[in-house]
Design a protein around this motif. Structure first.
Motif, PDB file in Angstrom:
ATOM      1  N   PHE A 164     -57.619  -0.051   4.497  1.00  0.00           N
ATOM      2  CA  PHE A 164     -56.308   0.580   4.360  1.00  0.00           C
ATOM      3  C   PHE A 164     -56.265   1.503   3.146  1.00  0.00           C
ATOM      4  O   PHE A 164     -55.759   2.613   3.224  1.00  0.00           O
ATOM      5  CB  PHE A 164     -55.215  -0.486   4.270  1.00  0.00           C
ATOM      6  N   GLU A 165     -56.815   1.057   2.035  1.00  0.00           N
ATOM      7  CA  GLU A 165     -56.790   1.866   0.814  1.00  0.00           C
ATOM      8  C   GLU A 165     -57.579   3.163   0.998  1.00  0.00           C
ATOM      9  O   GLU A 165     -57.148   4.227   0.571  1.00  0.00           O
ATOM     10  CB  GLU A 165     -57.345   1.069  -0.362  1.00  0.00           C
ATOM     11  N   LYS A 166     -58.739   3.068   1.657  1.00  0.00           N
ATOM     12  CA  LYS A 166     -59.548   4.260   1.924  1.00  0.00           C
ATOM     13  C   LYS A 166     -58.782   5.243   2.804  1.00  0.00           C
ATOM     14  O   LYS A 166     -58.753   6.448   2.535  1.00  0.00           O
ATOM     15  CB  LYS A 166     -60.857   3.865   2.596  1.00  0.00           C
ATOM     16  N   ASP A 167     -58.147   4.736   3.849  1.00  0.00           N
ATOM     17  CA  ASP A 167     -57.359   5.588   4.738  1.00  0.00           C
ATOM     18  C   ASP A 167     -56.222   6.260   3.984  1.00  0.00           C
ATOM     19  O   ASP A 167     -55.948   7.447   4.183  1.00  0.00           O
ATOM     20  CB  ASP A 167     -56.789   4.775   5.904  1.00  0.00           C
ATOM     21  N   THR A 168     -55.563   5.495   3.138  1.00  0.00           N
ATOM     22  CA  THR A 168     -54.449   6.030   2.353  1.00  0.00           C
ATOM     23  C   THR A 168     -54.916   7.177   1.465  1.00  0.00           C
ATOM     24  O   THR A 168     -54.259   8.219   1.390  1.00  0.00           O
ATOM     25  CB  THR A 168     -53.810   4.918   1.506  1.00  0.00           C
ATOM     26  N   HIS A 169     -56.052   7.002   0.820  1.00  0.00           N
ATOM     27  CA  HIS A 169     -56.587   8.056  -0.048  1.00  0.00           C
ATOM     28  C   HIS A 169     -56.962   9.299   0.752  1.00  0.00           C
ATOM     29  O   HIS A 169     -56.714  10.424   0.308  1.00  0.00           O
ATOM     30  CB  HIS A 169     -57.797   7.551  -0.838  1.00  0.00           C
ATOM     31  N   GLU A 170     -57.526   9.116   1.936  1.00  0.00           N
ATOM     32  CA  GLU A 170     -57.900  10.252   2.783  1.00  0.00           C
ATOM     33  C   GLU A 170     -56.661  11.015   3.251  1.00  0.00           C
ATOM     34  O   GLU A 170     -56.646  12.244   3.262  1.00  0.00           O
ATOM     35  CB  GLU A 170     -58.718   9.781   3.982  1.00  0.00           C
ATOM     36  N   ILE A 171     -55.652  10.281   3.635  1.00  0.00           N
ATOM     37  CA  ILE A 171     -54.414  10.917   4.104  1.00  0.00           C
ATOM     38  C   ILE A 171     -53.759  11.680   2.960  1.00  0.00           C
ATOM     39  O   ILE A 171     -53.348  12.840   3.123  1.00  0.00           O
ATOM     40  CB  ILE A 171     -53.452   9.863   4.696  1.00  0.00           C
ATOM     41  N   LEU A 172     -53.654  11.054   1.804  1.00  0.00           N
ATOM     42  CA  LEU A 172     -53.039  11.706   0.653  1.00  0.00           C
ATOM     43  C   LEU A 172     -53.848  12.935   0.230  1.00  0.00           C
ATOM     44  O   LEU A 172     -53.268  13.976  -0.108  1.00  0.00           O
ATOM     45  CB  LEU A 172     -52.895  10.721  -0.506  1.00  0.00           C
TER      46      LEU A 172
ATOM     47  N   LEU B  75     -35.311  15.951  -0.020  1.00  0.00           N
ATOM     48  CA  LEU B  75     -36.644  15.807   0.555  1.00  0.00           C
ATOM     49  C   LEU B  75     -37.455  14.799  -0.259  1.00  0.00           C
ATOM     50  O   LEU B  75     -37.465  14.845  -1.485  1.00  0.00           O
ATOM     51  CB  LEU B  75     -37.345  17.160   0.543  1.00  0.00           C
ATOM     52  N   PHE B  76     -38.106  13.895   0.432  1.00  0.00           N
ATOM     53  CA  PHE B  76     -38.984  12.896  -0.190  1.00  0.00           C
ATOM     54  C   PHE B  76     -40.340  12.956   0.501  1.00  0.00           C
ATOM     55  O   PHE B  76     -40.403  13.023   1.723  1.00  0.00           O
ATOM     56  CB  PHE B  76     -38.408  11.492  -0.037  1.00  0.00           C
ATOM     57  N   ASP B  77     -41.405  12.930  -0.290  1.00  0.00           N
ATOM     58  CA  ASP B  77     -42.752  12.916   0.283  1.00  0.00           C
ATOM     59  C   ASP B  77     -43.691  12.245  -0.706  1.00  0.00           C
ATOM     60  O   ASP B  77     -43.496  12.327  -1.919  1.00  0.00           O
ATOM     61  CB  ASP B  77     -43.226  14.343   0.577  1.00  0.00           C
ATOM     62  N   LEU B  78     -44.722  11.586  -0.191  1.00  0.00           N
ATOM     63  CA  LEU B  78     -45.702  10.921  -1.050  1.00  0.00           C
ATOM     64  C   LEU B  78     -46.585  11.921  -1.777  1.00  0.00           C
ATOM     65  O   LEU B  78     -47.088  11.642  -2.852  1.00  0.00           O
ATOM     66  CB  LEU B  78     -46.585   9.979  -0.226  1.00  0.00           C
ATOM     67  N   SER B  79     -46.790  13.083  -1.196  1.00  0.00           N
ATOM     68  CA  SER B  79     -47.656  14.091  -1.800  1.00  0.00           C
ATOM     69  C   SER B  79     -46.858  14.968  -2.753  1.00  0.00           C
ATOM     70  O   SER B  79     -46.025  15.768  -2.332  1.00  0.00           O
ATOM     71  CB  SER B  79     -48.293  14.969  -0.723  1.00  0.00           C
ATOM     72  N   SER B  80     -47.135  14.822  -4.025  1.00  0.00           N
ATOM     73  CA  SER B  80     -46.432  15.663  -5.013  1.00  0.00           C
ATOM     74  C   SER B  80     -46.838  17.122  -4.882  1.00  0.00           C
ATOM     75  O   SER B  80     -46.099  18.024  -5.261  1.00  0.00           O
ATOM     76  CB  SER B  80     -46.702  15.159  -6.425  1.00  0.00           C
ATOM     77  N   GLN B  81     -48.010  17.378  -4.329  1.00  0.00           N
ATOM     78  CA  GLN B  81     -48.488  18.746  -4.134  1.00  0.00           C
ATOM     79  C   GLN B  81     -47.746  19.457  -2.997  1.00  0.00           C
ATOM     80  O   GLN B  81     -47.598  20.664  -3.009  1.00  0.00           O
ATOM     81  CB  GLN B  81     -49.987  18.759  -3.838  1.00  0.00           C
ATOM     82  N   ALA B  82     -47.305  18.684  -2.033  1.00  0.00           N
ATOM     83  CA  ALA B  82     -46.654  19.274  -0.867  1.00  0.00           C
ATOM     84  C   ALA B  82     -45.222  19.699  -1.176  1.00  0.00           C
ATOM     85  O   ALA B  82     -44.735  20.686  -0.640  1.00  0.00           O
ATOM     86  CB  ALA B  82     -46.653  18.289   0.297  1.00  0.00           C
ATOM     87  N   ILE B  83     -44.569  18.965  -2.033  1.00  0.00           N
ATOM     88  CA  ILE B  83     -43.141  19.215  -2.274  1.00  0.00           C
ATOM     89  C   ILE B  83     -42.930  20.508  -3.026  1.00  0.00           C
ATOM     90  O   ILE B  83     -43.468  20.790  -4.012  1.00  0.00           O
ATOM     91  CB  ILE B  83     -42.491  18.026  -3.007  1.00  0.00           C
TER      92      ILE B  83
END
Length: 80
Positions: A2-10, A72-80
């Protein structure tokens, strides 16, 4: 796993991969169809909308142009 997937998605979203996606190719159809579907649920009495996972803010911008107060809320600070 799960952690690896999370890092890849982010990493994908932090890489700004979504920038321009809805402005080209089949993304244009997705954008217009999504707006059509979202519009069915918009109300004149709704003044505040929370865009969770809104990424670069394509839909948030559109909703703000319509006069809604959008957060707007998003986990990616780069996207916002």
């Amino acid at each position: 796993m799960f952690e690896k997937d999370t890092h890849e998605i982010l990493a994908y979203y932090d890489g700004c991969a979504e920038i321009g996606r809805l402005e080209r190719g089949i993304g244009k159809i997705e954008l217009e169809r999504s707006k059509e579907i979202i519009s069915r649920y918009l109300s004149k009495s709704t003044h505040v909308i929370y865009d969770i996972g809104g990424g670069i803010g394509v839909y948030s911008s559109w909703l703000a142009e319509l006069g809604y107060e959008v957060h707007l809320f998003d986990l990616s600070s780069q996207a916002i």
